[in-house]
Design a protein around this motif. Structure first.
Motif, mmCIF file in Angstrom:
data_model
loop_
_atom_site.group_PDB
_atom_site.id
_atom_site.type_symbol
_atom_site.label_atom_id
_atom_site.label_comp_id
_atom_site.label_asym_id
_atom_site.label_seq_id
_atom_site.Cartn_x
_atom_site.Cartn_y
_atom_site.Cartn_z
ATOM 1 N N ARG A 58 0.829 -1.209 0.000
ATOM 2 C CA ARG A 58 0.000 0.000 0.000
ATOM 3 C C ARG A 58 0.862 1.257 0.000
ATOM 4 N N VAL A 59 1.952 1.241 0.775
ATOM 5 C CA VAL A 59 2.847 2.395 0.794
ATOM 6 C C VAL A 59 3.466 2.608 -0.585
ATOM 7 N N LEU A 60 3.900 1.511 -1.223
ATOM 8 C CA LEU A 60 4.500 1.631 -2.553
ATOM 9 C C LEU A 60 3.477 2.090 -3.585
ATOM 10 N N ASP A 61 2.251 1.582 -3.486
ATOM 11 C CA ASP A 61 1.193 2.041 -4.395
ATOM 12 C C ASP A 61 0.963 3.536 -4.240
ATOM 13 N N LEU A 62 0.976 3.999 -2.988
ATOM 14 C CA LEU A 62 0.751 5.424 -2.721
ATOM 15 C C LEU A 62 1.892 6.265 -3.289
ATOM 16 N N LEU A 63 3.136 5.830 -3.064
ATOM 17 C CA LEU A 63 4.280 6.564 -3.602
ATOM 18 C C LEU A 63 4.242 6.614 -5.127
ATOM 19 N N GLU A 64 3.911 5.479 -5.749
ATOM 20 C CA GLU A 64 3.844 5.427 -7.213
ATOM 21 C C GLU A 64 2.732 6.335 -7.737
ATOM 22 N N HIS A 65 1.612 6.359 -7.019
ATOM 23 C CA HIS A 65 0.504 7.230 -7.437
ATOM 24 C C HIS A 65 0.902 8.696 -7.353
ATOM 25 N N LEU A 66 1.532 9.103 -6.251
ATOM 26 C CA LEU A 66 1.940 10.491 -6.092
ATOM 27 C C LEU A 66 3.003 10.882 -7.115
ATOM 28 N N ARG A 69 -6.440 -0.666 -11.974
ATOM 29 C CA ARG A 69 -7.470 0.021 -11.192
ATOM 30 C C ARG A 69 -8.194 1.051 -12.054
ATOM 31 N N ALA A 70 -7.447 1.741 -12.900
ATOM 32 C CA ALA A 70 -8.056 2.765 -13.747
ATOM 33 C C ALA A 70 -9.020 2.165 -14.760
ATOM 34 N N LEU A 71 -8.723 0.957 -15.243
ATOM 35 C CA LEU A 71 -9.566 0.331 -16.257
ATOM 36 C C LEU A 71 -10.655 -0.552 -15.658
ATOM 37 N N LEU A 72 -10.340 -1.242 -14.570
ATOM 38 C CA LEU A 72 -11.284 -2.213 -14.025
ATOM 39 C C LEU A 72 -12.090 -1.658 -12.857
ATOM 40 N N GLY A 73 -11.650 -0.534 -12.296
ATOM 41 C CA GLY A 73 -12.302 -0.019 -11.095
ATOM 42 C C GLY A 73 -13.515 0.843 -11.367
ATOM 43 N N ARG A 74 -13.918 0.983 -12.638
ATOM 44 C CA ARG A 74 -15.063 1.833 -12.962
ATOM 45 C C ARG A 74 -15.709 1.341 -14.254
ATOM 46 N N LYS A 75 -16.934 1.731 -14.481
ATOM 47 C CA LYS A 75 -17.632 1.359 -15.713
ATOM 48 C C LYS A 75 -17.178 2.285 -16.827
ATOM 49 N N LEU A 76 -16.710 1.696 -17.926
ATOM 50 C CA LEU A 76 -16.222 2.472 -19.061
ATOM 51 C C LEU A 76 -17.352 2.675 -20.057
ATOM 52 N N ALA A 85 -8.515 6.735 -5.982
ATOM 53 C CA ALA A 85 -7.608 6.184 -6.994
ATOM 54 C C ALA A 85 -6.992 4.870 -6.540
ATOM 55 N N LEU A 86 -6.706 4.746 -5.251
ATOM 56 C CA LEU A 86 -6.077 3.541 -4.714
ATOM 57 C C LEU A 86 -7.090 2.502 -4.221
ATOM 58 N N LEU A 87 -8.373 2.864 -4.278
ATOM 59 C CA LEU A 87 -9.440 1.966 -3.807
ATOM 60 C C LEU A 87 -9.233 1.580 -2.347
ATOM 61 N N LEU A 88 -8.905 2.585 -1.529
ATOM 62 C CA LEU A 88 -8.678 2.375 -0.106
ATOM 63 C C LEU A 88 -9.628 3.256 0.712
ATOM 64 N N PRO A 89 -9.937 2.853 1.954
ATOM 65 C CA PRO A 89 -10.727 3.743 2.816
ATOM 66 C C PRO A 89 -9.960 5.039 3.089
ATOM 67 N N LYS A 90 -10.694 6.117 3.273
ATOM 68 C CA LYS A 90 -10.041 7.396 3.531
ATOM 69 C C LYS A 90 -9.237 7.354 4.827
ATOM 70 N N SER A 91 -9.729 6.629 5.812
ATOM 71 C CA SER A 91 -9.015 6.569 7.095
ATOM 72 C C SER A 91 -7.648 5.911 6.936
ATOM 73 N N SER A 92 -7.586 4.814 6.175
ATOM 74 C CA SER A 92 -6.308 4.131 5.950
ATOM 75 C C SER A 92 -5.377 4.995 5.110
ATOM 76 N N THR A 93 -5.939 5.649 4.100
ATOM 77 C CA THR A 93 -5.131 6.505 3.243
ATOM 78 C C THR A 93 -4.531 7.659 4.026
#
Length: 249
Positions: A9-17, A151-158, A32-40
């Motif tokens: 999760r930390v690496l995903d966050l760093l890569e996203h930023l 996540r960008a392609l599968l996490g939402r309806k296109l 964007a990371l599909l995580l709860p706001k509290s965890s983020t």
């Protein structure tokens, strides 16, 4: 080997930023990371405390310089790209765009040089465009870590914006693989009818793709000048990348 969830999760966050240099809200990052706001929020506080991220006065988050991205990356990209974009527009007579990913699955145009021709493609700099059906978006998605572009392609309806829009996830995955292989992305009437284009990667001094340079054209002209426009976009993106490198970015 299985991943340690907290480390991943930390690496995903760093890569996203790193992929999104503009300051972002907690809600945007969590979505964007599909995580709860509290965890983020806990992850962000840890990065801020260690000096890898910074919190702005308007309660947004960005990566610090030590982690590879500065607060003025958009300005530095414009400065490196604008002379090249103006020269390219003069040569190909088409609209030239510079764009980055925004909110994980959209594209934001940072700058444009509009075609001098009466019949031309134009774009509103304030409008966010979907990444899955635009040349800049596909180019930028293709160079993200797999977890992020999935996540960008599968996490939402296109949604199909034209009869030509590709929305099938397997087909899009194959398209992104081809983009990585070719070194550029093309679109033909998938975002808007009558509009086609090609995008090529702008890379920083560390070899990371930080933006896309795009030639946007009326589809009939793109069909006739396809090879010339692809070559023009690729060469111009390399020039912008060299200018970034020379500036130490």
């Amino acid at each position: 080997m299985s991943e340690v969830r907290s480390a991943a999760r930390v690496l995903d966050l760093l890569e996203h930023l790193q992929a999104h240099p503009e300051p972002q809200t907690l809600s945007t990052i969590a979505a964007a990371l599909l995580l709860p706001k509290s965890s983020t929020l806990l992850l962000l506080r840890t990065l801020v405390g260690r000096g890898y991220a910074a919190r702005t006065e308007d309660d947004r988050y960005r990566l610090c310089d030590r982690a590879g991205a500065g607060p003025d990356m958009a300005t530095r990209l414009r400065e490196a790209a604008l002379p090249v974009m103006q020269d390219l527009r003069a040569r190909v007579k088409e609209t030239i765009l510079l764009g980055v990913l925004a909110q994980g699955s959209r594209v934001r145009a940072l700058a444009k040089e509009v075609s001098p021709l009466e019949l031309r493609y134009d774009a509103d700099l304030g409008h966010l465009r979907p990444a899955y059906c635009t040349a800049m978006g596909r180019l930028l998605l293709a160079h993200l870590p797999p977890a992020q572009w999935r996540r960008a392609l599968l996490g939402r309806k296109l949604r199909a914006l034209t009869p030509h829009t590709v929305t099938d996830s397997a087909a899009l995955e194959a398209i992104l693989a081809r983009v990585r292989q070719d070194g550029y992305a093309t679109i033909e009437q998938q975002y808007v009818l009558g509009g086609s284009g090609v995008a090529a990667p702008v890379v920083d001094a560390e070899g990371q793709v930080v933006a896309a340079l795009n030639i946007a054209s009326v589809s009939s002209r793109f069909d006739h000048g396809r090879d010339r426009l692809i070559q023009g976009a690729v060469e111009a993106a390399r020039r912008v990348s060299r200018r970034l490198h020379d500036a130490g970015q």
